[in-house]
Motif scaffolding. Sequence first.
Motif, mmCIF file in Angstrom:
data_model
loop_
_atom_site.group_PDB
_atom_site.id
_atom_site.type_symbol
_atom_site.label_atom_id
_atom_site.label_comp_id
_atom_site.label_asym_id
_atom_site.label_seq_id
_atom_site.Cartn_x
_atom_site.Cartn_y
_atom_site.Cartn_z
ATOM 1 N N SER A 269 26.725 29.350 50.034
ATOM 2 C CA SER A 269 28.035 28.731 49.823
ATOM 3 C C SER A 269 28.766 29.486 48.730
ATOM 4 C CB SER A 269 27.891 27.254 49.437
ATOM 5 O OG SER A 269 27.278 27.127 48.182
ATOM 6 N N LEU A 270 30.050 29.221 48.644
ATOM 7 C CA LEU A 270 30.882 29.733 47.558
ATOM 8 C C LEU A 270 31.538 28.546 46.876
ATOM 9 C CD1 LEU A 270 32.699 32.756 49.265
ATOM 10 C CD2 LEU A 270 30.762 32.857 47.700
ATOM 11 N N ASP A 271 31.685 28.619 45.570
ATOM 12 C CA ASP A 271 32.378 27.564 44.840
ATOM 13 C C ASP A 271 33.829 27.492 45.305
ATOM 14 O OD1 ASP A 271 29.982 27.613 43.498
ATOM 15 O OD2 ASP A 271 30.865 27.796 41.503
ATOM 16 N N LYS A 272 34.413 26.306 45.162
ATOM 17 C CA LYS A 272 35.820 26.117 45.533
ATOM 18 C C LYS A 272 36.726 27.090 44.776
ATOM 19 C CE LYS A 272 39.496 22.682 45.391
ATOM 20 N NZ LYS A 272 39.892 21.360 44.910
ATOM 21 N N ASN A 273 36.404 27.335 43.501
ATOM 22 C CA ASN A 273 37.181 28.247 42.663
ATOM 23 C C ASN A 273 36.352 29.500 42.383
ATOM 24 O OD1 ASN A 273 39.483 26.613 42.450
ATOM 25 N ND2 ASN A 273 38.519 25.405 40.850
ATOM 26 N N THR A 274 36.330 30.377 43.356
ATOM 27 C CA THR A 274 35.586 31.634 43.252
ATOM 28 C C THR A 274 36.567 32.789 43.134
ATOM 29 O OG1 THR A 274 33.686 30.814 44.484
ATOM 30 C CG2 THR A 274 33.986 33.182 44.469
ATOM 31 N N THR B 166 39.437 41.680 49.536
ATOM 32 C CA THR B 166 40.691 41.472 48.805
ATOM 33 C C THR B 166 41.675 40.678 49.662
ATOM 34 O OG1 THR B 166 40.361 43.522 47.581
ATOM 35 C CG2 THR B 166 42.590 42.643 47.611
ATOM 36 N N GLU B 167 41.821 41.077 50.911
ATOM 37 C CA GLU B 167 42.742 40.376 51.815
ATOM 38 C C GLU B 167 42.301 38.934 52.035
ATOM 39 O OE1 GLU B 167 44.484 40.674 56.374
ATOM 40 O OE2 GLU B 167 43.300 42.330 55.569
ATOM 41 N N ALA B 168 41.006 38.713 52.222
ATOM 42 C CA ALA B 168 40.506 37.361 52.458
ATOM 43 C C ALA B 168 40.708 36.469 51.236
ATOM 44 C CB ALA B 168 39.027 37.409 52.853
ATOM 45 N N PHE B 169 40.438 36.982 50.054
ATOM 46 C CA PHE B 169 40.645 36.200 48.832
ATOM 47 C C PHE B 169 42.130 35.929 48.621
ATOM 48 C CE2 PHE B 169 36.267 36.699 48.038
ATOM 49 C CZ PHE B 169 35.902 35.828 47.024
ATOM 50 N N ARG B 170 42.961 36.908 48.916
ATOM 51 C CA ARG B 170 44.406 36.718 48.783
ATOM 52 C C ARG B 170 44.876 35.628 49.749
ATOM 53 N NH1 ARG B 170 46.544 39.825 45.721
ATOM 54 N NH2 ARG B 170 45.589 41.826 46.224
ATOM 55 N N GLU C 181 29.744 37.669 55.823
ATOM 56 C CA GLU C 181 29.153 36.384 55.432
ATOM 57 C C GLU C 181 29.986 35.712 54.347
ATOM 58 O OE1 GLU C 181 24.415 37.309 56.258
ATOM 59 O OE2 GLU C 181 25.259 37.706 54.270
ATOM 60 N N ILE C 182 30.450 36.502 53.406
ATOM 61 C CA ILE C 182 31.264 35.951 52.324
ATOM 62 C C ILE C 182 32.593 35.433 52.850
ATOM 63 C CG2 ILE C 182 32.550 36.594 50.224
ATOM 64 C CD1 ILE C 182 30.072 38.478 49.635
ATOM 65 N N ILE C 183 33.228 36.200 53.703
ATOM 66 C CA ILE C 183 34.513 35.758 54.277
ATOM 67 C C ILE C 183 34.322 34.488 55.098
ATOM 68 C CG2 ILE C 183 36.323 36.387 55.936
ATOM 69 C CD1 ILE C 183 36.083 39.282 54.814
ATOM 70 N N ALA C 184 33.221 34.410 55.840
ATOM 71 C CA ALA C 184 32.950 33.194 56.630
ATOM 72 C C ALA C 184 32.835 31.961 55.726
ATOM 73 C CB ALA C 184 31.686 33.368 57.456
ATOM 74 N N ASN D 155 28.304 31.091 39.139
ATOM 75 C CA ASN D 155 27.555 31.318 40.366
ATOM 76 C C ASN D 155 27.982 32.683 40.893
ATOM 77 O OD1 ASN D 155 26.050 28.860 40.639
ATOM 78 N ND2 ASN D 155 28.001 27.861 41.013
ATOM 79 N N VAL D 156 27.019 33.571 41.079
ATOM 80 C CA VAL D 156 27.311 34.964 41.413
ATOM 81 C C VAL D 156 26.871 35.266 42.840
ATOM 82 C CG1 VAL D 156 26.944 37.377 40.767
ATOM 83 C CG2 VAL D 156 26.971 35.602 38.988
ATOM 84 N N SER D 157 27.772 35.895 43.598
ATOM 85 C CA SER D 157 27.462 36.393 44.938
ATOM 86 C C SER D 157 27.757 37.880 44.967
ATOM 87 C CB SER D 157 28.305 35.686 46.001
ATOM 88 O OG SER D 157 28.064 34.286 45.969
ATOM 89 N N PHE D 158 26.949 38.606 45.721
ATOM 90 C CA PHE D 158 27.073 40.058 45.802
ATOM 91 C C PHE D 158 27.429 40.474 47.221
ATOM 92 C CE2 PHE D 158 24.049 39.076 42.445
ATOM 93 C CZ PHE D 158 24.507 39.840 41.389
ATOM 94 N N ALA D 159 28.481 41.273 47.360
ATOM 95 C CA ALA D 159 28.891 41.812 48.663
ATOM 96 C C ALA D 159 28.165 43.137 48.878
ATOM 97 C CB ALA D 159 30.403 41.990 48.713
#
Length: 187
Positions: free
Chosen positions: A4-9, A40-44, A180-183, A145-149
């Motif tokens: 999972s990713l935090d709401k504010n990542t 970058t595009e997905a986070f934007r 996986e991160i974008i999903a 919470n750290v995730s690595f691409a």
Amino acid sequence: MITSLDKNTALILIDLQRGIVNTPKAHPVAGILENAAKLTEAFRNANLPIVVTNVNAAGAAWTRSRKDQRMPVGAYKDDFLDITHEIKTEPGDIIITKHTWGAFFETTLREQLQERGVTGIVLGGVSTSIGIEGTARQAMEYGYNVSFALDAMTDNVAEAHNNSIMHIFPRIGEVGTTDEIIAKLIS
């Protein structure tokens, strides 16, 4: 695996600058930059913070300390610090010039993330065992919470990259692919 990713990542891209990406790497840089651009595009699109760092170690105290292997630090070409054209920055992005391996030390990164309520970060860029690992260690110490691409990072040395991916990063956070991160961003 990214659970999972935090709401504010926030996305933090390390040292994707011309003077660094144009040196030999363990993996094809084009693919790394393509995945970093996708993130970058997905986070934007998700309206989440994007941090882009470059490194300028000229004059930093650590460059004068004793070490067996000297890292090249000196006069840079005019475009050395410029972020590579594949990574499109916008006025709302956080731009950090760091002077050490980690992006938190003696910068405003922590304060800027706190102002935005960030609790998790996704890391990509160059070099896996230096800038990314240094930043990840600092982020973990601050409780992020750290995730690595995995497919959005590389290193000059394949063995160093593999050591970080296999032995260090699983102790700090979760390792996954750009897709996986974008999903997780859109779920």
